[in-house]
Design an enzyme around this catalytic site. Structure first.
Site, short mmCIF file in Angstrom:
data_model
loop_
_atom_site.label_atom_id
_atom_site.label_comp_id
_atom_site.label_asym_id
_atom_site.label_seq_id
_atom_site.Cartn_x
_atom_site.Cartn_y
_atom_site.Cartn_z
N GLY A 47 -3.33 -2.27 -0.75
CA GLY A 47 -2.34 -3.13 -0.11
C GLY A 47 -1.17 -3.54 -0.98
O GLY A 47 -0.08 -3.82 -0.49
N ASP A 106 -6.18 -14.30 1.63
CA ASP A 106 -6.60 -14.79 2.95
C ASP A 106 -7.82 -15.71 2.72
O ASP A 106 -7.66 -16.87 2.38
CB ASP A 106 -6.91 -13.58 3.82
N ARG A 168 1.39 0.88 6.62
CA ARG A 168 1.74 0.40 5.27
C ARG A 168 3.20 0.69 4.94
O ARG A 168 3.79 0.02 4.11
CB ARG A 168 0.87 1.09 4.23
#
Ligand code: IMP
Ligand code: MG
Length: 184
Positions: A47, A106, A168
């Site tokens: 990511g 998160d 992405r």
């Protein structure tokens, strides 16, 4: 961007322009804070790839770079398991100033897991830098040292962030239309 990808986007929540400005802002802070230090960046794959590549090109001093892999999400929008580290470090960070880079914090479990792993190698300092912070879903006590944007509860894709390993390559951060989450 192709029409095929465009039709999946529900709402752009952070534009390409805003990301660019924020990355410049973050890199200026990092340049000040790490001036004269021996910095090693550790990026959490996959990511953080896009954020990392933009960030390091704004940091005009010698640095080392390594990556660690972490896996939790798969084809869903909440973590399915405890984060699993897919590999550890390849460079020696003992006595070095280490900055961990990720796309988003998160629940905080991934970053915490990576912090625990890396601290075993006894870096001189260990800090974290994320593009996005979703504070409401935190399950561990952890705040990033450097953070680009705080976002709400919605799942987002683009600029490195994926759903089921897609999206992405979008240059902005966006939410997807609900029907996309059913696809595998
Ligand atoms: P945490 O362990 O719950 O903090 O999750 C962090 C990891 O989950 C990040 O490295 C991301 O790869 C992934 N993640 C969390 N939220 C999102 C999202 O909204 N979109 C895409 N990936 C996400
Ligand atoms: Mg990740």
């Amino acid at each position: 961007m192709s029409e095929e990808i465009k039709k999946d986007i529900d709402k752009v929540i952070i534009t390409e322009e805003d990301i660019k400005k924020k990355v410049e802002e973050l890199s200026k802070r990092l340049i000040t804070d790490y001036k004269g230090k021996d910095i090693t960046l550790v990026a959490i794959l996959n990511g953080s790839l896009v954020f990392l590549s933009d960030l390091i090109r704004q940091m005009p001093f010698s640095m080392r770079l390594d990556t660690v892999g972490a896996d939790t999400y798969g084809a869903q929008t909440f973590p399915k398991t405890e984060p699993r580290l897919l590999n550890s470090l390849k460079v020696d960070i003992q006595g070095r100033d280490v900055l961990i880079i990720d796309d988003i914090i998160d629940t905080g479990k991934t970053l915490k897991r990576v912090l625990e792993d890396i601290s075993r190698y006894k870096p001189r300092s260990l800090k974290t830098c994320v593009l996005l912070n979703r504070p409401h879903r935190r399950q561990v006590e952890l705040e990033p040292d450097y953070c680009g944007f705080r976002i709400g509860d919605e799942f987002v894709v683009g600029y490195g962030l994926d759903f089921n390993n897609c999206y992405r390559n979008l240059p902005f951060i966006a939410t997807l239309k609900p029907e996309c989450y059913g696809r595998k």
